[in-house]
Motif scaffolding. Structure first.
Motif, PDB file in Angstrom:
ATOM      1  N   LYS A  53       0.840  -1.213   0.000  1.00  0.00           N
ATOM      2  CA  LYS A  53       0.000   0.000   0.000  1.00  0.00           C
ATOM      3  C   LYS A  53       0.870   1.255   0.000  1.00  0.00           C
ATOM      4  O   LYS A  53       0.635   2.193  -0.757  1.00  0.00           O
ATOM      5  N   ALA A  54       1.885   1.250   0.872  1.00  0.00           N
ATOM      6  CA  ALA A  54       2.728   2.447   1.005  1.00  0.00           C
ATOM      7  C   ALA A  54       3.439   2.763  -0.312  1.00  0.00           C
ATOM      8  O   ALA A  54       3.660   3.933  -0.648  1.00  0.00           O
ATOM      9  N   ALA A  55       3.774   1.702  -1.063  1.00  0.00           N
ATOM     10  CA  ALA A  55       4.501   1.902  -2.326  1.00  0.00           C
ATOM     11  C   ALA A  55       3.642   2.613  -3.368  1.00  0.00           C
ATOM     12  O   ALA A  55       4.164   3.138  -4.350  1.00  0.00           O
ATOM     13  N   GLN A  56       2.311   2.623  -3.152  1.00  0.00           N
ATOM     14  CA  GLN A  56       1.420   3.187  -4.179  1.00  0.00           C
ATOM     15  C   GLN A  56       0.938   4.608  -3.883  1.00  0.00           C
ATOM     16  O   GLN A  56       0.251   5.197  -4.693  1.00  0.00           O
ATOM     17  N   VAL A  57       1.207   5.104  -2.659  1.00  0.00           N
ATOM     18  CA  VAL A  57       0.534   6.355  -2.258  1.00  0.00           C
ATOM     19  C   VAL A  57       1.506   7.509  -2.027  1.00  0.00           C
ATOM     20  O   VAL A  57       2.724   7.332  -2.008  1.00  0.00           O
ATOM     21  N   ASP A  58       0.908   8.699  -1.798  1.00  0.00           N
ATOM     22  CA  ASP A  58       1.708   9.898  -1.541  1.00  0.00           C
ATOM     23  C   ASP A  58       1.918  10.130  -0.048  1.00  0.00           C
ATOM     24  O   ASP A  58       2.814  10.870   0.352  1.00  0.00           O
ATOM     25  N   ALA A  59       1.036   9.542   0.761  1.00  0.00           N
ATOM     26  CA  ALA A  59       1.160   9.737   2.221  1.00  0.00           C
ATOM     27  C   ALA A  59       0.621   8.512   2.940  1.00  0.00           C
ATOM     28  O   ALA A  59      -0.275   7.835   2.411  1.00  0.00           O
ATOM     29  N   ILE A  60       1.182   8.246   4.115  1.00  0.00           N
ATOM     30  CA  ILE A  60       0.596   7.183   4.942  1.00  0.00           C
ATOM     31  C   ILE A  60       0.328   7.730   6.344  1.00  0.00           C
ATOM     32  O   ILE A  60       1.085   8.552   6.868  1.00  0.00           O
ATOM     33  N   ILE A  61      -0.785   7.261   6.897  1.00  0.00           N
ATOM     34  CA  ILE A  61      -1.117   7.585   8.288  1.00  0.00           C
ATOM     35  C   ILE A  61      -0.911   6.313   9.076  1.00  0.00           C
ATOM     36  O   ILE A  61      -1.520   5.278   8.771  1.00  0.00           O
ATOM     37  N   THR A  62      -0.010   6.371  10.047  1.00  0.00           N
ATOM     38  CA  THR A  62       0.432   5.157  10.740  1.00  0.00           C
ATOM     39  C   THR A  62       0.135   5.218  12.235  1.00  0.00           C
ATOM     40  O   THR A  62      -0.036   6.293  12.811  1.00  0.00           O
TER      41      THR A  62
END
Ligand code: DGY
Length: 323
Positions: free
Chosen positions: A43-52
């Motif tokens: 998922k992280a490889a596909q997006v501009d930001a992650i909320i963790t």
């Protein structure tokens, strides 16, 4: 115009998501348990930001595989789960939620302190199990809090909030930190004390340090051996600072009287942990910041960090990255 994308590893309240909506297209992990590491990487490889969250492992291989990631926004004050070096190398901003959870976390630490000292959970369990022992001189006796000595390890925001609570109980307050704080010594009437002396002198020891290489397993057998047999240990910081085997040994052998922990290494605590059978241990499952008001404030800060990061602006609540 297509909006940037964000992957959230947990759902957030709808009013918080509404704030994000004009700025990004969100994908939300639907489970209560964290996404498996492989899923998180994908998922992280596909997006501009992650909320963790603090239980998501954001390590160097994950960060390296992200081509578009601009911001990692962590809904916690601690960020020991994130490889900051890798984030810095890849020019990814990292944000957290400091300040808002200080008093809430200190409230729970204080609650654990009182519960462990006065055996509140043990007494409650007895009554619920049909045991109401007749009043007796030594029935469920615990440790006095009022007027006792509190040793605080880590004297940042939460450690200082703990000291303010202790003042109301007329306690003698010692603290240990890598940095001395003369202003707080004056205003809060606390005494800087080397760690070993603090362990020897304190009736209550409460951990509020950051987890790093220096604090990993900072409380093990030698440290328990320094403590009073009547001491009560409280940990609401990170489980990895206390050696779990040494804790079990100290509680079992009566090297200390009791403990209250909100954190453990690993989390969740294994179902076969010997600690679960110990009546002189109060356990909560990493809920120190879990008041409705605080969690809402944390969620809003998390979103504010994402919005700024996606626009290439400085994060309002940045984690300093190594240079
Ligand atoms: C944090 O925010 O780091 C706390 O551990 C949450 O309870």
């Amino acid at each position: 115009m297509t909006l940037p994308t964000v992957f959230l590893t947990r759902a957030l309240p709808s009013e918080v998501l509404a704030k994000l909506q004009p700025y990004a297209q969100a994908e939300i992990w639907p489970e209560e348990t964290p996404p498996p590491y492989e899923t998180l990487c994908q998922k992280a490889a596909q997006v501009d930001a992650i909320i963790t969250m603090l239980c998501d492992r954001i390590d160097a291989p994950l960060i390296q595989s992200c081509k578009n990631l601009k911001v990692i926004s962590q809904m916690a004050v601690g960020y020991d789960n994130i490889d900051l070096q890798a984030a810095a190398q890849h020019h990814i901003a990292v944000g957290n939620t400091p300040g808002v959870l200080t008093e809430t976390t200190a409230d729970l630490a204080w609650g654990l302190l009182m519960a462990a000292a006065r055996r509140i959970v043990e007494a409650d369990n007895e009554v619920r199990n049909g045991i109401w022992r007749p009043w007796g001189p030594d029935v469920l006796t615990g440790q006095d809090i009022y007027g006792a000595t509190l040793g605080i390890i880590g004297f940042g925001r939460i450690g200082q909030a703990m000291a303010r609570r202790a003042r109301g109980f007329d306690m003698r307050i010692l603290y240990y930190d890598i940095q001395r704080n003369p202003t707080a010594e004056q205003t809060l009437g606390v005494l800087f004390t080397p760690l070993e002396d603090l362990l020897k002198q304190s009736d209550f020891i409460s951990i509020h340090a950051y987890l790093n290489q220096q604090t990993y397993r900072m409380i093990g057998r030698p440290q328990f051996e320094c403590m009073k047999p009547t001491a009560v240990l409280i940990n609401t910081a990170r489980g990895a600072m206390v050696d779990p085997d040494a804790l079990a040994w100290a509680l079992q052998e009566g090297r200390i009287a009791a403990a209250g922990i909100d954190v453990f290494d690993p989390e969740p605590m294994p179902a076969n942990s010997p600690l679960l059978a110990m009546r002189n241990l109060v356990i909560t499952p990493h809920i120190a910041s879990a008041s409705k008001q605080t969690r809402l404030r944390m969620a809003f800060m998390t979103i504010e960090n994402v919005i700024a990061g996606l626009q290439g602006l400085p994060l309002p609540y940045p984690v300093p990255l190594p240079t």
